[in-house]
Design a protein around this motif. Sequence first.
Motif, mmCIF file in Angstrom:
data_model
loop_
_atom_site.group_PDB
_atom_site.id
_atom_site.type_symbol
_atom_site.label_atom_id
_atom_site.label_comp_id
_atom_site.label_asym_id
_atom_site.label_seq_id
_atom_site.Cartn_x
_atom_site.Cartn_y
_atom_site.Cartn_z
ATOM 1 N N PHE A 33 53.386 19.167 39.948
ATOM 2 C CA PHE A 33 52.568 18.962 38.592
ATOM 3 C C PHE A 33 51.643 19.832 38.952
ATOM 4 N N LEU A 34 50.224 19.528 40.071
ATOM 5 C CA LEU A 34 49.066 19.598 40.513
ATOM 6 C C LEU A 34 49.445 21.208 40.876
ATOM 7 N N VAL A 35 50.342 21.228 41.815
ATOM 8 C CA VAL A 35 50.137 22.326 42.313
ATOM 9 C C VAL A 35 50.452 23.777 40.554
ATOM 10 N N VAL A 36 52.080 23.103 39.525
ATOM 11 C CA VAL A 36 51.742 24.343 38.968
ATOM 12 C C VAL A 36 50.134 24.206 38.097
ATOM 13 N N LEU A 37 49.683 23.346 38.520
ATOM 14 C CA LEU A 37 48.787 23.436 37.057
ATOM 15 C C LEU A 37 47.886 24.342 37.764
ATOM 16 N N VAL A 38 48.098 24.632 39.799
ATOM 17 C CA VAL A 38 47.007 25.307 40.081
ATOM 18 C C VAL A 38 47.199 26.595 39.655
ATOM 19 N N ALA A 39 48.808 26.926 39.836
ATOM 20 C CA ALA A 39 49.616 28.145 39.354
ATOM 21 C C ALA A 39 48.747 28.342 38.335
ATOM 22 N N ALA A 40 48.904 28.079 36.737
ATOM 23 C CA ALA A 40 48.794 28.307 35.745
ATOM 24 C C ALA A 40 47.119 28.576 35.267
ATOM 25 N N LEU A 41 46.583 27.891 36.231
ATOM 26 C CA LEU A 41 45.094 28.210 36.312
ATOM 27 C C LEU A 41 44.144 29.531 36.705
ATOM 28 N N SER A 42 44.963 29.865 38.132
ATOM 29 C CA SER A 42 44.523 30.656 37.967
ATOM 30 C C SER A 42 45.495 32.219 37.683
ATOM 31 N N SER A 43 46.401 31.878 36.682
ATOM 32 C CA SER A 43 47.107 32.573 36.068
ATOM 33 C C SER A 43 46.374 33.494 34.810
ATOM 34 N N ALA A 44 46.231 32.061 34.697
ATOM 35 C CA ALA A 44 45.166 31.904 33.495
ATOM 36 C C ALA A 44 43.094 32.684 33.371
ATOM 37 N N ILE A 45 42.778 31.996 34.595
ATOM 38 C CA ILE A 45 41.885 33.086 34.259
ATOM 39 C C ILE A 45 41.278 34.544 34.869
ATOM 40 N N SER A 46 42.888 34.497 35.058
ATOM 41 C CA SER A 46 42.920 36.735 35.677
ATOM 42 C C SER A 46 42.911 37.413 34.251
ATOM 43 N N LEU A 47 43.777 36.163 32.782
ATOM 44 C CA LEU A 47 43.269 36.596 31.353
ATOM 45 C C LEU A 47 41.672 37.060 31.594
ATOM 46 N N LEU A 48 41.013 36.066 31.307
ATOM 47 C CA LEU A 48 40.041 35.673 30.489
ATOM 48 C C LEU A 48 38.949 36.712 31.008
ATOM 49 N N GLU A 49 38.666 36.429 32.269
ATOM 50 C CA GLU A 49 38.717 37.010 33.643
ATOM 51 C C GLU A 49 38.371 38.659 32.996
ATOM 52 N N VAL A 50 39.301 39.449 32.416
ATOM 53 C CA VAL A 50 39.589 40.997 32.275
ATOM 54 C C VAL A 50 38.564 40.811 30.883
ATOM 55 N N VAL A 51 38.674 39.958 29.848
ATOM 56 C CA VAL A 51 37.810 40.427 28.622
ATOM 57 C C VAL A 51 36.339 39.740 29.000
ATOM 58 N N VAL A 52 36.602 38.975 29.880
ATOM 59 C CA VAL A 52 34.832 38.506 29.498
ATOM 60 C C VAL A 52 34.230 39.588 30.725
ATOM 61 N N SER A 53 34.444 40.144 31.508
ATOM 62 C CA SER A 53 33.630 41.093 32.497
ATOM 63 C C SER A 53 33.668 42.283 31.693
ATOM 64 N N TYR A 54 34.648 42.948 30.462
ATOM 65 C CA TYR A 54 34.037 43.904 30.164
ATOM 66 C C TYR A 54 33.439 43.814 28.934
ATOM 67 N N ALA A 55 33.031 42.748 28.232
ATOM 68 C CA ALA A 55 31.782 41.913 27.668
ATOM 69 C C ALA A 55 30.631 41.626 28.768
ATOM 70 N N VAL A 56 30.717 41.422 29.660
ATOM 71 C CA VAL A 56 29.313 41.554 30.192
ATOM 72 C C VAL A 56 29.248 42.464 30.933
ATOM 73 N N ASP A 57 29.399 43.462 30.931
ATOM 74 C CA ASP A 57 29.306 45.263 32.049
ATOM 75 C C ASP A 57 29.101 45.492 30.742
ATOM 76 N N ASN A 58 29.097 45.662 29.737
ATOM 77 C CA ASN A 58 29.036 46.583 28.558
ATOM 78 C C ASN A 58 27.912 45.915 27.509
ATOM 79 N N TYR A 59 27.992 45.233 27.169
ATOM 80 C CA TYR A 59 26.961 44.374 25.961
ATOM 81 C C TYR A 59 25.493 43.285 27.120
ATOM 82 N N ALA A 60 24.541 43.504 26.308
ATOM 83 C CA ALA A 60 23.462 41.943 26.180
ATOM 84 C C ALA A 60 23.866 40.199 26.698
ATOM 85 N N VAL A 61 24.816 40.069 27.097
ATOM 86 C CA VAL A 61 25.703 38.696 26.730
ATOM 87 C C VAL A 61 25.358 37.549 27.832
#
Length: 460
Positions: free
Chosen positions: A321-349
Amino acid sequence: MSERETWATRAGFILAAVGSAVGLGNIWQFPFKTAQYGGATFLVVYLVAAFGIGLPAMLSEFVIGRKSNLNTISAFERLGYRQWRAAGIVGLLTGFWILSYYSVVGGWVLRYVGGSVTGAYFGDAGAYFGTISAGLPAVALHAVFMALVVGIVAFGIEDGIEKATKLMVPSILVILVALAVWAFTLPGSGPGYAYFLSPDLSQLRLTVGTTGSFPWVTFGGPLAEIIPFAVSQAFFSLSLGMGAMITYASYIDGDESLFGDSVTIVVFNSLIGILAGLVVIPLLFAQGAEPGAGGAGALFVSVASAFATIPFGRVVGFVFFLVVLVAALSSAISLLEVVVSYAVDNYAVSRPQVAAGLGAAIFVLGLPSAWDTAWLTWFDTLAYQLFLPLSVLGILVFTGWVFGRAAVDELLRGTGFGGGMGALWLWTVRTVVLLGVLLTLVLGLITLFGGPDPAIVPPL
Ligand code: PFF
């Protein structure tokens, strides 16, 4: 905008893409959907979709990302097609939607890591799953998982995740192979292999008929139900249609062969899904469960209760389950990163602000799924039958028919292939691949809004 980062090495890019692709989609979802939607027939359609549609679609996302070097929305603008930012937005929203319930399942995994240490689920995994998978316990776990994702994205400890991912892929392979071998020795697992691996070709049937009124065309046969799930499973599993691969490819700085990279990713991803299937499906049979009855709990009930019966079950369960957790985290951050980098690139946040704000929004969107698994199933169904095929369709129409020759030029850069290969890719993206996704979308919508009465569908 600050200077854009790039991957230090080609392996770094492939690893991150594999980290995004390999996740709950392979280990949790793929085996139970396969068991639910026809076993080996599902597997055949899935593999055809992963290589026949997923691979060309992944190349399309890579081309958009590498050519533009920009986030998934601005990318279209830089390529000269401002109005196509809509395709980027659809992808981003799809990712948002998916992450909301992905995080709920991530929370279950988190609970099972702890539960393995204490042996909490060893007595009755079914009852344990029932307690933690809904209501307040699930909401709390969902919050903790989302907080972990936000923490990683906000404070940029990707280094740590990258190292964990490097360890994850080999350990996942080793654990799954060991569990698969063990499942093979269990009495009663035999029919599971037939169910998973030997397709009944007569099931590969799709009938098309016409009626005099809307929607004029009707579909029937087993494939009409399998296609929307199997093809979308390939998209989900390969992280397509959510901006993730566009964003990751936008950090490529060089002329590496996108063909080679995507083949590696698709092969790896399929391998891990099949291995998970070789564990879960024989186990379901060995435990005398109806293959389709496991549903979303298959991993958390059948596999988990198996740990109770093997030597060193707590250690094996914990590592698994630890390995499954790492797999889930590395997928989930790729999703959040997409939106965060868009916002950081374009707005003063600031990065932590955006990550926390978006994380909170995704948490709220995921509340119904955490409260009741029936909602989770509904969110998942809508993602499969509408959002994923719609989003991938947009990407394919754009690369095939709008970006066209320019996409081919970008694709061929660094491959050593001649123009013939590029022309072939473009032709398939414009025709068969596009039609495949269109069919998936139409069938998905038909199943969503109530299928046709099979009796009125004359076979072709
Ligand atoms: N591909 C991941 C999985 O199979 O678990 C899920 C996922 C990650 C979907 C990232 C979408 C995404 F952008």
